[in-house]
Design a protein around this motif. Sequence first.
Motif, PDB file in Angstrom:
ATOM      1  N   PRO A 161       0.822  -1.212   0.000  1.00 52.12           N
ATOM      2  CA  PRO A 161       0.000   0.000   0.000  1.00 52.12           C
ATOM      3  C   PRO A 161       0.854   1.260   0.000  1.00 52.12           C
ATOM      4  N   GLN A 162       0.396   2.251  -0.711  1.00 50.23           N
ATOM      5  CA  GLN A 162       1.006   3.571  -0.672  1.00 50.23           C
ATOM      6  C   GLN A 162      -0.071   4.543  -0.206  1.00 50.23           C
ATOM      7  N   GLU A 163       0.056   5.043   0.997  1.00 53.39           N
ATOM      8  CA  GLU A 163      -0.967   5.920   1.551  1.00 53.39           C
ATOM      9  C   GLU A 163      -0.403   7.322   1.707  1.00 53.39           C
ATOM     10  N   VAL A 164      -1.179   8.295   1.284  1.00 53.73           N
ATOM     11  CA  VAL A 164      -0.771   9.690   1.373  1.00 53.73           C
ATOM     12  C   VAL A 164      -1.894  10.484   2.033  1.00 53.73           C
ATOM     13  N   HIS A 165      -1.584  11.720   2.374  1.00 54.11           N
ATOM     14  CA  HIS A 165      -2.604  12.657   2.823  1.00 54.11           C
ATOM     15  C   HIS A 165      -2.723  13.752   1.773  1.00 54.11           C
ATOM     16  N   LEU A 166      -3.918  14.271   1.615  1.00 55.34           N
ATOM     17  CA  LEU A 166      -4.114  15.346   0.645  1.00 55.34           C
ATOM     18  C   LEU A 166      -5.082  16.374   1.211  1.00 55.34           C
ATOM     19  N   GLU A 167      -4.961  17.583   0.695  1.00 61.45           N
ATOM     20  CA  GLU A 167      -5.932  18.632   1.005  1.00 61.45           C
ATOM     21  C   GLU A 167      -6.366  19.260  -0.303  1.00 61.45           C
ATOM     22  N   THR A 168      -7.665  19.538  -0.418  1.00 63.35           N
ATOM     23  CA  THR A 168      -8.189  20.202  -1.597  1.00 63.35           C
ATOM     24  C   THR A 168      -9.202  21.251  -1.172  1.00 63.35           C
ATOM     25  N   THR A 169      -9.836  21.904  -2.131  1.00 70.55           N
ATOM     26  CA  THR A 169     -10.688  23.049  -1.840  1.00 70.55           C
ATOM     27  C   THR A 169     -11.962  22.645  -1.094  1.00 70.55           C
ATOM     28  N   SER A 170     -12.617  23.637  -0.513  1.00 69.12           N
ATOM     29  CA  SER A 170     -13.767  23.369   0.366  1.00 69.12           C
ATOM     30  C   SER A 170     -15.108  23.549  -0.331  1.00 69.12           C
ATOM     31  N   ASP A 171     -15.128  23.646  -1.669  1.00 70.71           N
ATOM     32  CA  ASP A 171     -16.391  23.881  -2.370  1.00 70.71           C
ATOM     33  C   ASP A 171     -17.115  22.591  -2.736  1.00 70.71           C
ATOM     34  N   PHE A 172     -16.632  21.452  -2.244  1.00 74.65           N
ATOM     35  CA  PHE A 172     -17.321  20.176  -2.452  1.00 74.65           C
ATOM     36  C   PHE A 172     -17.003  19.269  -1.286  1.00 74.65           C
ATOM     37  N   ARG A 173     -17.683  18.143  -1.203  1.00 78.29           N
ATOM     38  CA  ARG A 173     -17.487  17.218  -0.089  1.00 78.29           C
ATOM     39  C   ARG A 173     -17.036  15.863  -0.625  1.00 78.29           C
ATOM     40  N   VAL A 174     -16.026  15.301   0.014  1.00 76.26           N
ATOM     41  CA  VAL A 174     -15.594  13.951  -0.323  1.00 76.26           C
ATOM     42  C   VAL A 174     -16.044  12.995   0.777  1.00 76.26           C
ATOM     43  N   HIS A 175     -16.165  11.727   0.413  1.00 73.76           N
ATOM     44  CA  HIS A 175     -16.553  10.679   1.355  1.00 73.76           C
ATOM     45  C   HIS A 175     -15.636   9.477   1.145  1.00 73.76           C
ATOM     46  N   SER A 176     -15.641   8.576   2.091  1.00 73.02           N
ATOM     47  CA  SER A 176     -14.907   7.329   1.918  1.00 73.02           C
ATOM     48  C   SER A 176     -15.419   6.610   0.678  1.00 73.02           C
ATOM     49  N   GLY A 177     -14.495   6.135  -0.150  1.00 78.96           N
ATOM     50  CA  GLY A 177     -14.881   5.439  -1.366  1.00 78.96           C
ATOM     51  C   GLY A 177     -14.806   6.291  -2.613  1.00 78.96           C
ATOM     52  N   ASP A 178     -14.674   7.620  -2.458  1.00 81.25           N
ATOM     53  CA  ASP A 178     -14.454   8.479  -3.617  1.00 81.25           C
ATOM     54  C   ASP A 178     -13.026   8.275  -4.125  1.00 81.25           C
ATOM     55  N   TYR A 179     -12.738   8.804  -5.313  1.00 81.39           N
ATOM     56  CA  TYR A 179     -11.418   8.608  -5.916  1.00 81.39           C
ATOM     57  C   TYR A 179     -10.778   9.943  -6.293  1.00 81.39           C
ATOM     58  N   ALA A 180      -9.457   9.975  -6.216  1.00 80.68           N
ATOM     59  CA  ALA A 180      -8.653  11.095  -6.708  1.00 80.68           C
ATOM     60  C   ALA A 180      -7.752  10.545  -7.805  1.00 80.68           C
ATOM     61  N   MET A 181      -7.758  11.204  -8.968  1.00 80.33           N
ATOM     62  CA  MET A 181      -6.968  10.751 -10.117  1.00 80.33           C
ATOM     63  C   MET A 181      -5.907  11.806 -10.423  1.00 80.33           C
ATOM     64  N   ARG A 182      -4.649  11.368 -10.476  1.00 75.47           N
ATOM     65  CA  ARG A 182      -3.533  12.308 -10.645  1.00 75.47           C
ATOM     66  C   ARG A 182      -2.996  12.276 -12.071  1.00 75.47           C
ATOM     67  N   ALA A 183      -2.225  13.306 -12.416  1.00 76.37           N
ATOM     68  CA  ALA A 183      -1.625  13.402 -13.746  1.00 76.37           C
ATOM     69  C   ALA A 183      -0.562  12.339 -13.975  1.00 76.37           C
ATOM     70  N   THR A 184      -0.145  11.647 -12.930  1.00 84.95           N
ATOM     71  CA  THR A 184       0.783  10.522 -13.073  1.00 84.95           C
ATOM     72  C   THR A 184       0.081   9.283 -13.601  1.00 84.95           C
ATOM     73  N   GLY A 185      -1.252   9.303 -13.655  1.00 84.59           N
ATOM     74  CA  GLY A 185      -2.040   8.141 -14.055  1.00 84.59           C
ATOM     75  C   GLY A 185      -2.519   7.333 -12.866  1.00 84.59           C
ATOM     76  N   GLU A 186      -2.020   7.632 -11.672  1.00 85.88           N
ATOM     77  CA  GLU A 186      -2.437   6.905 -10.468  1.00 85.88           C
ATOM     78  C   GLU A 186      -3.865   7.284 -10.085  1.00 85.88           C
ATOM     79  N   ARG A 187      -4.567   6.312  -9.530  1.00 85.69           N
ATOM     80  CA  ARG A 187      -5.899   6.550  -8.992  1.00 85.69           C
ATOM     81  C   ARG A 187      -5.898   6.108  -7.535  1.00 85.69           C
TER      82      ARG A 187
END
Length: 221
Positions: free
Chosen positions: A113-139
Amino acid sequence: MKTTRGTYVRAQQNWAIDQERQRHDEALWSLGESVMFCLMWTARDHDAGLVALCPLCADDRISKAYGQPSRNKCPDCFGTRFEGGYRALIVRPAIFTDADDSQSFTARGVVAPQEVHLETTSDFRVHSGDYAMRATGERLQLRAPQRTTLRTGFGTPYQREVATAYNLARAAVEDPESVAYIIPPDTDDLVEILSRSGATPPTFSDVEVIRAPLIPLYERD
């Protein structure tokens, strides 16, 4: 002569919360990388009448009996059991911590496992099970988000009202065989989209898909 002492309770200072959120967002837009967030439908969205059940995998006996999708890699609901799979595909800036490689023994064998922490803007809400997709191709799959609250009065600092870094979450890199990789766009298109330059910040309105409010009514302040 008996005197009665009054109780002074300072009211919550909403302007301070708004300013702190704005500072966080400005830093993210200046320093963060463009990330595509895939916000998945949840049971609460279904209960609120925002989405129907998946017509492909939520109508068989297994799904009806257990309330779960009958297959994880359903091309319509992506394992959520709800039609369309996701509530929104949006691009927002985010700042990630570094990831350290490790190994873990699980029921599925040895995983890295590779686990990271992230912070993003407050104009939406994330929940467990949502996904973040990066320009590296990682999801990455998002875990339960954390909250940083700002206390400006003597009242209880409820997260939805006074959270300053609302979308502060843990995320783990998904295996390439995961259902996350069948969610559009495909990897080549994703990298091209998130590598856009020119305008500051670049616009992504042509690729974003928003099927319901980014902050559900049941989570409004």
